[in-house]
Design a protein around this motif. Structure first.
Motif, PDB file in Angstrom:
ATOM      1  N   SER A  66       0.829  -1.212   0.000  1.00  0.00           N
ATOM      2  CA  SER A  66       0.000   0.000   0.000  1.00  0.00           C
ATOM      3  C   SER A  66       0.861   1.259   0.000  1.00  0.00           C
ATOM      4  N   PHE A  67       1.928   1.254   0.801  1.00  0.00           N
ATOM      5  CA  PHE A  67       2.851   2.394   0.844  1.00  0.00           C
ATOM      6  C   PHE A  67       3.528   2.572  -0.513  1.00  0.00           C
ATOM      7  N   LEU A  68       3.907   1.454  -1.114  1.00  0.00           N
ATOM      8  CA  LEU A  68       4.566   1.495  -2.421  1.00  0.00           C
ATOM      9  C   LEU A  68       3.640   2.050  -3.497  1.00  0.00           C
ATOM     10  N   GLU A  69       2.360   1.654  -3.457  1.00  0.00           N
ATOM     11  CA  GLU A  69       1.414   2.103  -4.476  1.00  0.00           C
ATOM     12  C   GLU A  69       1.228   3.621  -4.443  1.00  0.00           C
ATOM     13  N   ILE A  70       1.284   4.194  -3.251  1.00  0.00           N
ATOM     14  CA  ILE A  70       1.166   5.653  -3.142  1.00  0.00           C
ATOM     15  C   ILE A  70       2.300   6.331  -3.905  1.00  0.00           C
ATOM     16  N   TRP A  71       3.514   5.799  -3.744  1.00  0.00           N
ATOM     17  CA  TRP A  71       4.672   6.399  -4.404  1.00  0.00           C
ATOM     18  C   TRP A  71       4.687   6.084  -5.900  1.00  0.00           C
ATOM     19  N   CYS A  72       4.172   4.931  -6.285  1.00  0.00           N
ATOM     20  CA  CYS A  72       4.090   4.592  -7.716  1.00  0.00           C
ATOM     21  C   CYS A  72       3.241   5.618  -8.469  1.00  0.00           C
ATOM     22  N   THR A  73       2.079   5.930  -7.898  1.00  0.00           N
ATOM     23  CA  THR A  73       1.193   6.895  -8.561  1.00  0.00           C
ATOM     24  C   THR A  73       1.753   8.316  -8.469  1.00  0.00           C
ATOM     25  N   THR A  74       2.357   8.645  -7.343  1.00  0.00           N
ATOM     26  CA  THR A  74       2.903   9.998  -7.162  1.00  0.00           C
ATOM     27  C   THR A  74       4.041  10.275  -8.126  1.00  0.00           C
ATOM     28  N   ALA A  75       4.732   9.236  -8.568  1.00  0.00           N
ATOM     29  CA  ALA A  75       5.865   9.414  -9.489  1.00  0.00           C
ATOM     30  C   ALA A  75       5.422   9.845 -10.877  1.00  0.00           C
ATOM     31  N   PHE A 102      12.885   6.781 -10.307  1.00  0.00           N
ATOM     32  CA  PHE A 102      11.874   6.518  -9.284  1.00  0.00           C
ATOM     33  C   PHE A 102      10.792   5.590  -9.832  1.00  0.00           C
ATOM     34  N   PHE A 103      10.406   5.795 -11.078  1.00  0.00           N
ATOM     35  CA  PHE A 103       9.384   4.949 -11.688  1.00  0.00           C
ATOM     36  C   PHE A 103       9.854   3.502 -11.792  1.00  0.00           C
ATOM     37  N   PHE A 104      11.054   3.293 -12.322  1.00  0.00           N
ATOM     38  CA  PHE A 104      11.550   1.928 -12.490  1.00  0.00           C
ATOM     39  C   PHE A 104      11.898   1.284 -11.146  1.00  0.00           C
ATOM     40  N   SER A 105      12.332   2.075 -10.180  1.00  0.00           N
ATOM     41  CA  SER A 105      12.646   1.530  -8.855  1.00  0.00           C
ATOM     42  C   SER A 105      11.396   1.024  -8.152  1.00  0.00           C
ATOM     43  N   THR A 106      10.346   1.836  -8.165  1.00  0.00           N
ATOM     44  CA  THR A 106       9.102   1.406  -7.518  1.00  0.00           C
ATOM     45  C   THR A 106       8.488   0.225  -8.260  1.00  0.00           C
ATOM     46  N   GLY A 107       8.628   0.213  -9.584  1.00  0.00           N
ATOM     47  CA  GLY A 107       8.116  -0.912 -10.362  1.00  0.00           C
ATOM     48  C   GLY A 107       8.845  -2.209 -10.035  1.00  0.00           C
ATOM     49  N   ALA A 108      10.178  -2.147  -9.942  1.00  0.00           N
ATOM     50  CA  ALA A 108      10.967  -3.334  -9.599  1.00  0.00           C
ATOM     51  C   ALA A 108      10.653  -3.796  -8.180  1.00  0.00           C
ATOM     52  N   THR A 109      10.484  -2.836  -7.267  1.00  0.00           N
ATOM     53  CA  THR A 109      10.140  -3.178  -5.885  1.00  0.00           C
ATOM     54  C   THR A 109       8.803  -3.899  -5.826  1.00  0.00           C
ATOM     55  N   GLU A 110       7.830  -3.430  -6.598  1.00  0.00           N
ATOM     56  CA  GLU A 110       6.513  -4.066  -6.598  1.00  0.00           C
ATOM     57  C   GLU A 110       6.588  -5.488  -7.132  1.00  0.00           C
ATOM     58  N   CYS A 111       7.390  -5.711  -8.179  1.00  0.00           N
ATOM     59  CA  CYS A 111       7.540  -7.067  -8.718  1.00  0.00           C
ATOM     60  C   CYS A 111       8.081  -8.014  -7.651  1.00  0.00           C
ATOM     61  N   VAL A 275      -1.240   3.527 -18.594  1.00  0.00           N
ATOM     62  CA  VAL A 275      -2.330   3.926 -17.701  1.00  0.00           C
ATOM     63  C   VAL A 275      -2.710   2.781 -16.777  1.00  0.00           C
ATOM     64  N   PHE A 276      -2.650   1.551 -17.272  1.00  0.00           N
ATOM     65  CA  PHE A 276      -3.032   0.388 -16.460  1.00  0.00           C
ATOM     66  C   PHE A 276      -2.122   0.239 -15.252  1.00  0.00           C
ATOM     67  N   TYR A 277      -0.784   0.247 -15.480  1.00  0.00           N
ATOM     68  CA  TYR A 277       0.104   0.003 -14.341  1.00  0.00           C
ATOM     69  C   TYR A 277       0.482   1.267 -13.575  1.00  0.00           C
ATOM     70  N   PRO A 282      -2.667   0.549  -8.967  1.00  0.00           N
ATOM     71  CA  PRO A 282      -2.588   1.029  -7.582  1.00  0.00           C
ATOM     72  C   PRO A 282      -3.947   1.209  -6.909  1.00  0.00           C
ATOM     73  N   LEU A 283      -5.004   1.409  -7.716  1.00  0.00           N
ATOM     74  CA  LEU A 283      -6.356   1.502  -7.152  1.00  0.00           C
ATOM     75  C   LEU A 283      -6.934   0.115  -6.869  1.00  0.00           C
ATOM     76  N   VAL A 284      -6.704  -0.821  -7.788  1.00  0.00           N
ATOM     77  CA  VAL A 284      -7.288  -2.160  -7.667  1.00  0.00           C
ATOM     78  C   VAL A 284      -6.619  -2.984  -6.573  1.00  0.00           C
ATOM     79  N   ASN A 285      -5.307  -2.832  -6.409  1.00  0.00           N
ATOM     80  CA  ASN A 285      -4.572  -3.648  -5.435  1.00  0.00           C
ATOM     81  C   ASN A 285      -5.162  -3.617  -4.029  1.00  0.00           C
ATOM     82  N   PRO A 286      -5.394  -2.430  -3.444  1.00  0.00           N
ATOM     83  CA  PRO A 286      -5.949  -2.428  -2.082  1.00  0.00           C
ATOM     84  C   PRO A 286      -7.348  -3.025  -2.007  1.00  0.00           C
ATOM     85  N   LEU A 287      -8.144  -2.842  -3.075  1.00  0.00           N
ATOM     86  CA  LEU A 287      -9.499  -3.404  -3.084  1.00  0.00           C
ATOM     87  C   LEU A 287      -9.457  -4.926  -3.060  1.00  0.00           C
TER      88      LEU A 287
END
Length: 310
Positions: A66-75, A102-111, A275-277, A282-287
């Protein structure tokens, strides 16, 4: 290009989505609404931190996600919103490189984090008696820290090489954020090595984590099939199906975008897939991962009752 005629680019222009002014406002409202809804991740982090019953590996991973998704969208999303309101959205060259990293770092972290979460569910379902040994709090924190550290170091070398490329115009990036392929198209340096290195790093992180995630859920399904209780099978299949839906959408789009030869890049399709990722996942994940979870709902109701009385 002759060195005397070369002009160093100090900023880039993000073009965003093409279209008339009448289309831009509805797009802005749509993306803004989804962006604001994605901040439900903040609520999930708060609930996990405040409720002692959720201090388990599963929910620690969910809090990290959840913390990561906030930064993914903010980037990326703020620049996306800006391109919907204005035809000229500038970003400095250093700012563009920072956004790219920042975009690729958060993406790699999420994977990596999704693979760790899948392994956690695999241990819980397939080796429940050994769960406390294989996935205790200390191991969970090591997995979480490893996801963040690994994610931020994985794209570091390609990003450093990108920062040393020469850009001499045009300065218009055909995207709503600083993505790798549109940046390579603008460089007047030889980008073959950095493109190959970036492709290799992206493929290694995405495919390895995807295969680990898939194998974990495959083992879970195989275990569930052997359960004697029909109700237990149905409940587990429903949970796995929802998780696999998110995983499929996320990995499907990033594999399409980054695990393919760079020469095959299509700018229009690339923006739509992004737009999807960048916005929807980030919206669908918490749901899917938490708000459908009964324990999280119970903790949230407990918090509301506590606030009502105090």
């Amino acid at each position: 290009m002759d060195g005397a005629n070369r002009t160093t680019v100090t900023e880039f222009i993000l073009l965003g989505f093409p279209g008339s002014s009448s289309l831009r406002l509805p797009l802005f409202v749509t993306f803004l609404s989804v962006y604001l809804l994605s901040f439900t991740n903040t609520l999930i982090i708060f609930i996990v931190l405040m409720d002692s019953t959720l201090q388990t590996p599963m929910y620690i991973f969910l809090g990290n996600l959840s913390f990561l998704e906030i930064w993914c969208t903010t980037a990326t999303v703020p620049k996306l919103l800006a391109t919907c309101l204005s035809r000229v959205v500038a970003i400095s060259a250093p700012g563009c490189i920072a956004q790219l990293h920042f975009f690729f770092s958060t993406g790699a972290t999420e994977c990596i984090l999704l693979a760790a979460m899948a392994y956690d569910r695999y241990v819980a379902m397939c080796s429940p008696l050994r769960y406390s040994l294989l996935m205790n709090g200390q191991i969970c924190l090591k997995f979480s820290a490893g996801s963040w550290i690994g994610g931020f170091f994985a794209p570091l070398l390609p990003i450093i090489l990108v920062s040393h490329l020469n850009f001499c115009g045009p300065q218009k990036i055909n995207h709503f954020f600083c993505d790798s392929d549109p940046i390579f198209k603008l460089s007047c340096s030889d980008t073959f090595f950095v493109e190959a290195l970036g492709y290799t790093c992206s493929s290694a992180v995405i495919l390895s984590s995807f295969l680990l995630t898939l194998s974990s859920y495959g083992s879970i399904v195989a275990t569930v099939v052997r359960l004697s209780s029909r109700e237990a099978r149905k409940k587990t299949f429903c949970t796995c199906a929802s998780h696999l839906t998110v995983v499929t959408i996320y990995y499907g789009t990033i594999i399409f975008a980054y695990v393919r030869p760079p020469a095959k890049y299509n700018f229009t399709i690339g923006k739509v897939v992004s737009v999807f990722y960048c916005v929807l996942t980030p919206l669908v994940n918490p749901l899917v991962y938490t708000l459908r979870n009964q324990e999280v709902k119970k903790a949230f109701r407990k918090f509301l009752v506590r606030k009502a009385f105090f």
